[in-house]
Design a protein around this motif. Structure first.
Motif, PDB file in Angstrom:
ATOM      1  N   HIS A 129      16.125  -3.885   4.716  1.00  0.00           N
ATOM      2  CA  HIS A 129      15.816  -5.128   4.440  1.00  0.00           C
ATOM      3  C   HIS A 129      14.111  -5.133   4.435  1.00  0.00           C
ATOM      4  O   HIS A 129      13.411  -4.603   5.236  1.00  0.00           O
ATOM      5  CB  HIS A 129      16.103  -6.309   5.200  1.00  0.00           C
ATOM      6  CG  HIS A 129      17.446  -6.406   5.638  1.00  0.00           C
ATOM      7  ND1 HIS A 129      18.278  -7.042   4.566  1.00  0.00           N
ATOM      8  CD2 HIS A 129      18.387  -5.930   6.378  1.00  0.00           C
ATOM      9  CE1 HIS A 129      19.790  -7.049   5.107  1.00  0.00           C
ATOM     10  NE2 HIS A 129      19.686  -6.243   5.941  1.00  0.00           N
ATOM     11  N   ILE A 189      11.081  -0.518   1.310  1.00  0.00           N
ATOM     12  CA  ILE A 189      12.445  -0.308   1.631  1.00  0.00           C
ATOM     13  C   ILE A 189      12.561   1.277   1.551  1.00  0.00           C
ATOM     14  O   ILE A 189      13.209   1.988   2.139  1.00  0.00           O
ATOM     15  CB  ILE A 189      13.545  -0.871   0.642  1.00  0.00           C
ATOM     16  CG1 ILE A 189      14.824  -1.139   1.381  1.00  0.00           C
ATOM     17  CG2 ILE A 189      13.765  -0.048  -0.747  1.00  0.00           C
ATOM     18  CD1 ILE A 189      15.794  -2.479   0.719  1.00  0.00           C
ATOM     19  N   GLN A 194      18.765 -11.431   0.476  1.00  0.00           N
ATOM     20  CA  GLN A 194      19.233 -10.179   1.278  1.00  0.00           C
ATOM     21  C   GLN A 194      18.027  -9.526   2.051  1.00  0.00           C
ATOM     22  O   GLN A 194      17.249  -9.094   1.484  1.00  0.00           O
ATOM     23  CB  GLN A 194      19.739  -9.349   0.053  1.00  0.00           C
ATOM     24  CG  GLN A 194      21.075  -9.967  -0.416  1.00  0.00           C
ATOM     25  CD  GLN A 194      22.136  -9.040  -1.055  1.00  0.00           C
ATOM     26  OE1 GLN A 194      21.638  -7.918  -1.450  1.00  0.00           O
ATOM     27  NE2 GLN A 194      23.218  -9.515  -1.452  1.00  0.00           N
TER      28      GLN A 194
END
Length: 76
Positions: free
Chosen positions: A15, A22, A76
């Motif tokens: 995340h 990332i 997310q």
């Protein structure tokens, strides 16, 4: 995004706020798996090395992953 989504071998989720973050998390995870000599990750790394031989193919792959990341919902 998961390790598999980023070219790896497992379902570990990463995340981050940016694609660069990332990618760094994925790279760190890959180094840990390399040090553990994890067979599935070593195989995925071999496949990435083949891709890296072509700068155009690697750039295209990175752009597709960036677009996939940017399409994710922010939750997310």
């Amino acid at each position: 995004m998961t390790c598999k989504q980023l070219g790896g071998a497992c379902d570990m989720a990463f995340h981050a706020e940016t694609f660069e973050e990332i990618a760094e998390l994925s790279k760190k995870h890959g180094m840990e798996m390399f040090q553990k000599a994890d067979a599935a990750h070593l195989k995925a790394m071999e496949e990435m090395q083949v891709l890296m031989k072509s700068p155009e193919a690697m750039a295209s792959w990175m752009e597709s992953k960036r677009m996939e990341f940017e399409a994710l919902p922010e939750s997310q």
